[in-house]
Design an enzyme around this catalytic site. Structure first.
Site, mmCIF file in Angstrom:
data_model
loop_
_atom_site.group_PDB
_atom_site.id
_atom_site.type_symbol
_atom_site.label_atom_id
_atom_site.label_comp_id
_atom_site.label_asym_id
_atom_site.label_seq_id
_atom_site.Cartn_x
_atom_site.Cartn_y
_atom_site.Cartn_z
ATOM 1 N N CYS A 184 0.853 -1.136 0.055
ATOM 2 C CA CYS A 184 -0.163 0.045 -0.145
ATOM 3 C C CYS A 184 0.497 1.029 -0.196
ATOM 4 C CB CYS A 184 -1.253 0.017 1.467
ATOM 5 S SG CYS A 184 -1.665 1.528 1.295
ATOM 6 N N CYS B 88 -0.350 4.579 2.428
ATOM 7 C CA CYS B 88 -1.124 4.227 4.024
ATOM 8 C C CYS B 88 -0.388 2.865 4.036
ATOM 9 C CB CYS B 88 -1.994 4.475 4.954
ATOM 10 S SG CYS B 88 -3.372 4.493 4.211
ATOM 11 N N SER B 89 -1.393 2.146 4.360
ATOM 12 C CA SER B 89 -1.229 0.945 5.222
ATOM 13 C C SER B 89 -2.531 -0.423 4.714
ATOM 14 C CB SER B 89 -1.126 1.062 6.394
ATOM 15 O OG SER B 89 -1.467 1.347 7.722
ATOM 16 N N CYS B 90 -3.275 -0.168 3.969
ATOM 17 C CA CYS B 90 -4.146 -0.664 3.808
ATOM 18 C C CYS B 90 -4.217 -2.535 3.189
ATOM 19 C CB CYS B 90 -5.184 -0.512 2.125
ATOM 20 S SG CYS B 90 -5.848 1.362 1.881
#
Length: 239
Positions: free
Chosen positions: A130, A133-135
């Protein structure tokens, strides 16, 4: 692939440029700082309470990658389920007790997404990231590892996938195409590796043991006897 922003490892941007590089970074990410600020603001505005956040955090910490392991193991042993999983991952998850619409019993906005399973073949190797961000597919893999959220992994995986995979110990033949899939708000991905040799006749429960988190992110390959992911040593990011 609907919703996918794919980065092809054969785009000529995965070579060395003379700078030392590292698999992960040790700094706190901008996203983590932003998440804390937004969370405190949401609590202050009454959107949810600190108790609501605590209950969700406990659920998220307890999920782990077991759901994903079940999906892959079942698909390896059941061609019909494998077909359904590849056609509609969100619906197929319900067959192993995972409902993406109600992962916590009440649901969260970030979980209202489409879920895609990416099948590796002798010609194609998939890996997820991702970049924004941090999906991450939390209902099937739990919380993401620290290195997955670092700027170093996020930035470099899309530019030099073969180099980053090699830092994880995964060296792919040049004839294998590397496809990097960029998660986003509406699309989450999981990698289904090829069934390794030496597992013929294994039960679903036996196979689940070798389908680890890293194999479902795409930075490792499953093999008989390998049942856990090694901790990645964090180092400062070069950039």
């Amino acid at each position: 692939m609907s919703g996918s922003h794919r980065h092809d490892g054969h785009d000529g941007h995965d070579g060395h440029d003379g700078h030392p590089t590292f698999p992960v970074a040790s700094q706190v990410s901008e996203f983590e700082i932003l998440e804390l600020a937004v969370r405190e603001l949401a609590i202050e505005k009454g959107i949810f309470s600190a108790e609501d956040h605590r209950r969700f955090a406990e659920w998220a910490d307890g999920v782990g990658p077991h759901g994903g392991s079940k999906l892959v193991a079942k698909a390896w042993n059941d061609p019909g389920f494998k077909r359904r999983l590849l056609e509609n991952g969100t619906e197929a998850c319900k067959e192993v007790g995972i409902d993406w619409l109600k992962p916590t019993g009440t649901g969260t906005p970030s979980d209202y997404t489409f879920f895609y399973v990416l099948e590796n073949t002798p010609q194609v190797h998939n890996v997820i990231v991702c970049t924004l961000c941090s999906c991450y597919p939390r209902p099937v893999l739990g919380m993401s590892p620290d290195w997955y959220r670092t700027p170093s992994y996020r930035r470099r995986m899309v530019r030099r996938p073969r180099e980053v995979l090699a830092e994880f110990g995964l060296h792919l033949p040049p004839e294998v195409e590397v496809r990097v899939h960029d998660s986003n708000q509406k699309s989450r991905f999981m990698v289904m590796a090829m069934r390794p040799e030496g597992t013929e006749g294994w039960s679903d429960e036996q196979l689940e043991q070798i389908v680890t988190r890293d194999t479902m992110i795409g930075v490792a390959l499953p093999k008989a006897g390998r049942t856990s992911d090694e901790d990645v040593q964090a180092k400062a990011a070069w950039r």
